[in-house]
Structures are given as C-alpha cells and as structure tokens.
Scaffold this motif. Sequence first.
Motif, PDB file in Angstrom:
ATOM      1  N   GLU A 185      14.216  27.696  18.202  1.00 50.48           N
ATOM      2  CA  GLU A 185      14.248  28.763  17.208  1.00 50.48           C
ATOM      3  C   GLU A 185      15.451  29.643  17.513  1.00 50.48           C
ATOM      4  OE1 GLU A 185      11.122  32.010  15.425  1.00 50.48           O
ATOM      5  OE2 GLU A 185      10.914  31.433  17.519  1.00 50.48           O
TER       6      GLU A 185
ATOM      7  N   ASP B  72      17.427  33.011  17.571  1.00 48.11           N
ATOM      8  CA  ASP B  72      17.096  34.420  17.551  1.00 48.11           C
ATOM      9  C   ASP B  72      17.596  35.000  16.228  1.00 48.11           C
ATOM     10  OD1 ASP B  72      16.479  37.048  19.196  1.00 48.11           O
ATOM     11  OD2 ASP B  72      18.408  37.333  18.181  1.00 48.11           O
ATOM     12  N   SER B  73      16.738  35.692  15.496  1.00 46.46           N
ATOM     13  CA  SER B  73      17.097  36.154  14.157  1.00 46.46           C
ATOM     14  C   SER B  73      18.288  37.120  14.181  1.00 46.46           C
ATOM     15  CB  SER B  73      15.893  36.797  13.464  1.00 46.46           C
ATOM     16  OG  SER B  73      15.412  37.889  14.211  1.00 46.46           O
ATOM     17  N   GLY B  74      18.358  37.984  15.181  1.00 46.33           N
ATOM     18  CA  GLY B  74      19.492  38.902  15.287  1.00 46.33           C
ATOM     19  C   GLY B  74      20.797  38.168  15.565  1.00 46.33           C
TER      20      GLY B  74
ATOM     21  N   LEU C   6      21.419  35.057  14.827  1.00 48.92           N
ATOM     22  CA  LEU C   6      21.747  34.265  13.649  1.00 48.92           C
ATOM     23  C   LEU C   6      22.380  35.137  12.566  1.00 48.92           C
ATOM     24  CD1 LEU C   6      21.585  31.343  12.764  1.00 48.92           C
ATOM     25  CD2 LEU C   6      19.366  31.842  11.728  1.00 48.92           C
ATOM     26  N   LEU C   7      21.860  36.336  12.368  1.00 50.11           N
ATOM     27  CA  LEU C   7      22.435  37.255  11.385  1.00 50.11           C
ATOM     28  C   LEU C   7      23.875  37.603  11.763  1.00 50.11           C
ATOM     29  CD1 LEU C   7      22.139  39.021   8.874  1.00 50.11           C
ATOM     30  CD2 LEU C   7      21.180  40.809  10.345  1.00 50.11           C
TER      31      LEU C   7
ATOM     32  N   TYR D 283      26.149  34.579  11.015  1.00 50.57           N
ATOM     33  CA  TYR D 283      26.454  34.406   9.591  1.00 50.57           C
ATOM     34  C   TYR D 283      27.411  35.480   9.085  1.00 50.57           C
ATOM     35  CZ  TYR D 283      23.774  30.305   8.495  1.00 50.57           C
ATOM     36  OH  TYR D 283      23.344  29.004   8.415  1.00 50.57           O
TER      37      TYR D 283
ATOM     38  N   TYR E 220      12.634  23.103   8.355  1.00 53.74           N
ATOM     39  CA  TYR E 220      13.498  24.257   8.617  1.00 53.74           C
ATOM     40  C   TYR E 220      14.952  24.038   8.187  1.00 53.74           C
ATOM     41  CZ  TYR E 220       9.905  26.648  11.378  1.00 53.74           C
ATOM     42  OH  TYR E 220       8.779  27.303  11.784  1.00 53.74           O
TER      43      TYR E 220
END
Length: 148
Positions: A62, A64-66, A68-69, A72, A103
């Motif tokens: 997975e 990390d959402s931070g 990944l942001l 991008y 996913y």
Amino acid sequence: MLILATMRTLTITRALHDQIVAHARKDHPDEACGVIAGPAGTDRPERFVPMLNAAMSPTFYEFDSGDLLRLYREMDDRDEEPVVVYHSHTATHAYPSRTDISYANEPGAHYVLVSTADTDGLGEFQFRSFTIVDGEVTEDEVRVVEAY
C-alpha cells in the motif's frame, strides 16, 4: 463481439530494471513498491521513485497516501506520468493478484511484478510486466536495453 487485447512492450533500461530488483530484494520478506515516472505521453520510464510499503506486509502493498499525493503533484509539475507501477511478490509468482487487479487505476501504466519467492537475495527472480485495464490483465513483452 470478442475484442483481444494487444500486447504492449515495456522498454526499460538495465539500470532501472536492476533498481527495481534491488529494491524488491532489499525489502524482502515484505513487499516492495514504487513508481518509475516518465515524460507524459512517451511510455518511456526514466525516474525511479521507490516508495515505502505503508502496509509493511509480506503479502500486500500500500502506498502511503501522503507520499503518493506528493509524487503525483511532483509528476504534474514535471509534466510526467507513472509509466511503471511496480511491486514485489514475496511468496507467489509474478502475476497480479485479485487485489492488485482491483487497485490498478493507471490504464496507461505498465504494472511490473518481481517475485522474490524462491530467492535468498542472490538467486533467480521473475520480472514481468502487465497492462491492467478494467480488470483485464494482458502480459507485456519486456525489453531491457542499456540506454534509450
């Protein structure tokens, strides 16, 4: 009407190929994950971006959402896109799992899987690439080159 998917070719430099494999071996027994960004619209992987597996798991990865942001935003600023999204399988062969398929949200990306299941860090490994669109998996040809 039956529509057959066309096989794509992932052309990748030896250096990037080796960086993916090294990351997979380093993080074993946990799954490794990352992205190789490239100029938008070129299908040419150039910039290796290893990511932290936030799940820290031998059976799941997975981003990390931070992280990944941030990635991008950075790719957007550099006019890049994810050309390769990679991760490793530590106990199974290099083929997308049902979770991997569900996913997969970058239809233009090559999804690279490296299996470290039968290695001790020095042995053989599998390095395979796939296109995943709307749940359909098509294996890509992989061509490793010294330079573009």
